[in-house]
Design an enzyme around this catalytic site. Structure first.
Site, PDB file in Angstrom:
ATOM      1  N   HIS A   1      -1.344  -0.219 -10.155  1.00 51.75           N
ATOM      2  CA  HIS A   1      -1.944  -1.183  -9.213  1.00 51.75           C
ATOM      3  C   HIS A   1      -2.361  -2.472  -9.933  1.00 51.75           C
ATOM      4  O   HIS A   1      -3.531  -2.869  -9.912  1.00 51.75           O
ATOM      5  CB  HIS A   1      -3.146  -0.543  -8.494  1.00 51.75           C
ATOM      6  CG  HIS A   1      -3.453  -1.207  -7.170  1.00 51.75           C
ATOM      7  ND1 HIS A   1      -3.746  -0.510  -6.033  1.00 51.75           N
ATOM      8  CD2 HIS A   1      -3.490  -2.507  -6.813  1.00 51.75           C
ATOM      9  CE1 HIS A   1      -3.965  -1.341  -5.033  1.00 51.75           C
ATOM     10  NE2 HIS A   1      -3.811  -2.581  -5.482  1.00 51.75           N
TER      11      HIS A   1
ATOM     12  N   ARG B   1       0.870  -1.185   0.000  1.00 53.96           N
ATOM     13  CA  ARG B   1       0.000   0.000   0.000  1.00 53.96           C
ATOM     14  C   ARG B   1       0.903   1.229   0.000  1.00 53.96           C
ATOM     15  O   ARG B   1       1.954   1.228   0.666  1.00 53.96           O
ATOM     16  CB  ARG B   1      -0.906   0.027   1.247  1.00 53.96           C
ATOM     17  CG  ARG B   1      -2.040  -0.991   1.238  1.00 53.96           C
ATOM     18  CD  ARG B   1      -3.109  -0.676   0.176  1.00 53.96           C
ATOM     19  NE  ARG B   1      -4.173  -1.661   0.154  1.00 53.96           N
ATOM     20  CZ  ARG B   1      -4.317  -2.643  -0.737  1.00 53.96           C
ATOM     21  NH1 ARG B   1      -3.430  -2.789  -1.704  1.00 53.96           N
ATOM     22  NH2 ARG B   1      -5.342  -3.456  -0.685  1.00 53.96           N
TER      23      ARG B   1
HETATM   24  N1  LIG Z   1      -0.818  -4.443  -5.182  1.00 58.06           N
HETATM   25  C1  LIG Z   1      -1.781  -5.342  -5.220  1.00 58.06           C
HETATM   26  O1  LIG Z   1      -2.330  -5.628  -6.288  1.00 58.06           O
HETATM   27  C2  LIG Z   1      -2.187  -6.066  -3.945  1.00 58.06           C
HETATM   28  C3  LIG Z   1      -3.087  -7.147  -4.030  1.00 58.06           C
HETATM   29  C4  LIG Z   1      -3.437  -7.802  -2.859  1.00 58.06           C
HETATM   30  C5  LIG Z   1      -2.894  -7.399  -1.640  1.00 58.06           C
HETATM   31  N2  LIG Z   1      -2.012  -6.360  -1.591  1.00 58.06           N
HETATM   32  C6  LIG Z   1      -1.407  -5.923  -0.316  1.00 58.06           C
HETATM   33  O2  LIG Z   1      -0.649  -6.970   0.237  1.00 58.06           O
HETATM   34  C7  LIG Z   1      -0.832  -6.967   1.653  1.00 58.06           C
HETATM   35  C8  LIG Z   1      -0.423  -8.295   2.249  1.00 58.06           C
HETATM   36  O3  LIG Z   1      -1.340  -9.312   1.880  1.00 58.06           O
HETATM   37  P1  LIG Z   1      -1.297 -10.779   2.554  1.00 58.06           P
HETATM   38  O4  LIG Z   1      -2.461 -11.516   2.013  1.00 58.06           O
HETATM   39  O5  LIG Z   1       0.040 -11.390   2.412  1.00 58.06           O
HETATM   40  O6  LIG Z   1      -1.524 -10.377   4.096  1.00 58.06           O
HETATM   41  P2  LIG Z   1      -1.361 -11.328   5.377  1.00 58.06           P
HETATM   42  O7  LIG Z   1      -1.509 -12.767   4.992  1.00 58.06           O
HETATM   43  O8  LIG Z   1      -2.240 -10.771   6.417  1.00 58.06           O
HETATM   44  O9  LIG Z   1       0.175 -11.129   5.800  1.00 58.06           O
HETATM   45  C9  LIG Z   1       0.664  -9.934   6.282  1.00 58.06           C
HETATM   46  C10 LIG Z   1       2.135 -10.113   6.683  1.00 58.06           C
HETATM   47  O10 LIG Z   1       2.641  -8.851   7.108  1.00 58.06           O
HETATM   48  C11 LIG Z   1       3.191  -9.006   8.416  1.00 58.06           C
HETATM   49  N3  LIG Z   1       3.020  -7.793   9.201  1.00 58.06           N
HETATM   50  C12 LIG Z   1       1.874  -7.138   9.504  1.00 58.06           C
HETATM   51  N4  LIG Z   1       2.141  -6.077  10.307  1.00 58.06           N
HETATM   52  C13 LIG Z   1       3.463  -6.090  10.515  1.00 58.06           C
HETATM   53  C14 LIG Z   1       4.341  -5.276  11.299  1.00 58.06           C
HETATM   54  N5  LIG Z   1       3.885  -4.256  12.001  1.00 58.06           N
HETATM   55  N6  LIG Z   1       5.644  -5.580  11.304  1.00 58.06           N
HETATM   56  C15 LIG Z   1       6.115  -6.640  10.586  1.00 58.06           C
HETATM   57  N7  LIG Z   1       5.351  -7.448   9.837  1.00 58.06           N
HETATM   58  C16 LIG Z   1       4.037  -7.181   9.810  1.00 58.06           C
HETATM   59  C17 LIG Z   1       2.425 -10.143   9.039  1.00 58.06           C
HETATM   60  O11 LIG Z   1       3.146 -10.673  10.141  1.00 58.06           O
HETATM   61  P3  LIG Z   1       2.606 -11.969  10.947  1.00 58.06           P
HETATM   62  O12 LIG Z   1       2.855 -13.122  10.005  1.00 58.06           O
HETATM   63  O13 LIG Z   1       3.450 -12.023  12.153  1.00 58.06           O
HETATM   64  O14 LIG Z   1       1.147 -11.734  11.204  1.00 58.06           O
HETATM   65  C18 LIG Z   1       2.300 -11.098   7.843  1.00 58.06           C
HETATM   66  O15 LIG Z   1       3.484 -11.840   7.686  1.00 58.06           O
HETATM   67  C19 LIG Z   1      -2.325  -6.624   1.777  1.00 58.06           C
HETATM   68  O16 LIG Z   1      -2.651  -6.169   3.068  1.00 58.06           O
HETATM   69  C20 LIG Z   1      -2.453  -5.546   0.723  1.00 58.06           C
HETATM   70  O17 LIG Z   1      -2.072  -4.309   1.282  1.00 58.06           O
HETATM   71  C21 LIG Z   1      -1.664  -5.685  -2.716  1.00 58.06           C
END
Ligand SMILES: NC(=O)c1ccc[n+]([C@@H]2O[C@H](COP(=O)([O-])OP(=O)(O)OC[C@H]3O[C@@H](n4cnc5c(N)ncnc54)[C@H](OP(=O)(O)O)[C@@H]3O)[C@@H](O)[C@H]2O)c1
Length: 325
Positions: free
Chosen positions: A288, A240
């Site tokens: 995006h 993001r």
């Molecule tokens: N550009 C695009 O097209 C697109 C598409 C989809 C998603 N996204 C983005 O990708 C993000 C991640 O998606 P996801 O499905 O992988 O999410 P997820 O499964 O919830 O994983 C989030 C990861 O980030 C870590 N994290 C969260 N807060 C943190 C902090 N304060 N310090 C260190 N690590 C932290 C979490 O740690 P833990 O494992 O310890 O919980 C987890 O490993 C979404 O939230 C969205 O913003 C972008």
């Protein structure tokens, strides 16, 4: 004699509200694919629901919904998001609301991992530099760096980060990963906490951002952390926009601390015409597109969640609103 519209609906079916602020044609496309996957449910756009149907709806399927419309569905048991990232939803649906279920789609994770690998290759094979050389008609081979000599640091090891780690490992890159809680992933040098982050920033040739936007990650990559990155390293932000401080990023690029940056996400989207990011020679701007949602796979996952809930009364894994993801 014709009956009112609501009486024509198959009243044996339960109503599910589709609440979005996306283009009407896009909403219609979602309605059609969701209805195909959920033939036993009556999926209605918020605007076409009667007052009684709004009262009765237990489930809302949402995509950037107007919070006032969600609030107008007083008996919701849970909300299913059509998007994987729920930052905006969590931010807008404040207070004690129904639990939120985000889209967890292996196909989206595969697409994101493919994008991470594609733009990692783009940087590892010096494509931005060759593009600059071509503009100046310069014929100059640059030293080749094999993947085994390139360290990719992943911020975030969730569904998307773990899939990206797997793909990068398979391609022979050295992979480091940072998460909020400690993780163990075979073949990935994992860490957590501030000291873990510092080590990862200093060691990564390419840093890939895949953390959700939360109060903790807003402005995560600021001047201090960007200056802790390896000199001449590159950054890819697929998470993001506000995770990176734009002014600090431009300063790090201008100072040569960063060689190139690939941005797919921005504080404001579409990126405003007058943004200085457009013109920077060492920036690649993407609209995006790193991991678009696949309608068919998303609809089948949403359908499976809803069918399981109808059978068992159990909710799928819900978002931790306090944590923000
Ligand atoms: N550009 C695009 O097209 C697109 C598409 C989809 C998603 N996204 C983005 O990708 C993000 C991640 O998606 P996801 O499905 O992988 O999410 P997820 O499964 O919830 O994983 C989030 C990861 O980030 C870590 N994290 C969260 N807060 C943190 C902090 N304060 N310090 C260190 N690590 C932290 C979490 O740690 P833990 O494992 O310890 O919980 C987890 O490993 C979404 O939230 C969205 O913003 C972008």
């Amino acid at each position: 004699m014709s009956l009112p519209a609501e009486n024509n609906r198959l009243w044996t079916k339960k109503t599910i509200a589709l609440v979005t602020r996306i283009e009407p044609a896009a909403e219609l496309a979602w309605k059609s694919v969701l209805s195909e996957h959920l033939p036993d449910e009556c999926i209605l756009s918020f605007h076409e629901m009667t007052a009684i149907e709004r009262q009765e709806a237990e489930i809302a399927i949402v995509a950037n919904p107007d919070p006032a419309h969600v609030a107008a569905l007083p008996n919701l048991v849970w909300i299913q998001s059509l998007w994987a990232g729920v930052e905006r939803l969590v931010g807008e649906l404040t207070g004690e609301g129904p639990p939120i279920v985000r889209l967890m789609d292996p196909e989206l994770a595969r697409t994101m991992a493919e994008a991470v690998l594609a733009w990692t290759y783009y940087l590892q094979r010096d494509m931005p530099a060759y593009r600059h050389q071509q503009i100046k008609r310069v014929w100059q081979p640059l030293p080749y760096r094999p993947p085994g000599q390139v360290t990719v640091g992943l911020l975030g090891l969730g569904l998307l980060g773990a899939a990206a780690a797997d793909r990068l490992k398979g391609a022979g890159f050295k992979v480091k990963g940072w998460s909020r809680t400690p993780k163990q992933i075979e073949g990935v040098d994992t860490c957590s906490g501030e000291s873990g982050l510092e080590g990862l920033l200093a060691a990564s040739d390419i840093l890939v951002c895949l953390v959700p936007l939360t109060p903790e990650t807003q402005g995560l990559l600021n001047a201090r952390r960007l200056s802790a990155m390896k000199c001449g390293s590159a950054l890819i932000n697929f998470a993001r926009g506000p995770v990176v401080v734009t002014a600090d990023l431009l300063a790090a690029l201008d100072a040569g601390r960063l060689s190139h940056v690939v941005l797919d996400v921005f504080e404001r989207e579409p990126l405003p015409m007058d943004s200085p990011l457009w013109e920077h020679p060492n920036l690649t701007i993407l609209p995006h597109i790193s991991a678009p949602t696949d309608h068919a796979t998303a609809a089948s996952i949403v359908a499976a969640n809803i069918q399981a809930y109808r059978r068992s009364g159990c909710l799928p894994l819900t978002v931790d609103r306090g944590r923000g993801y």
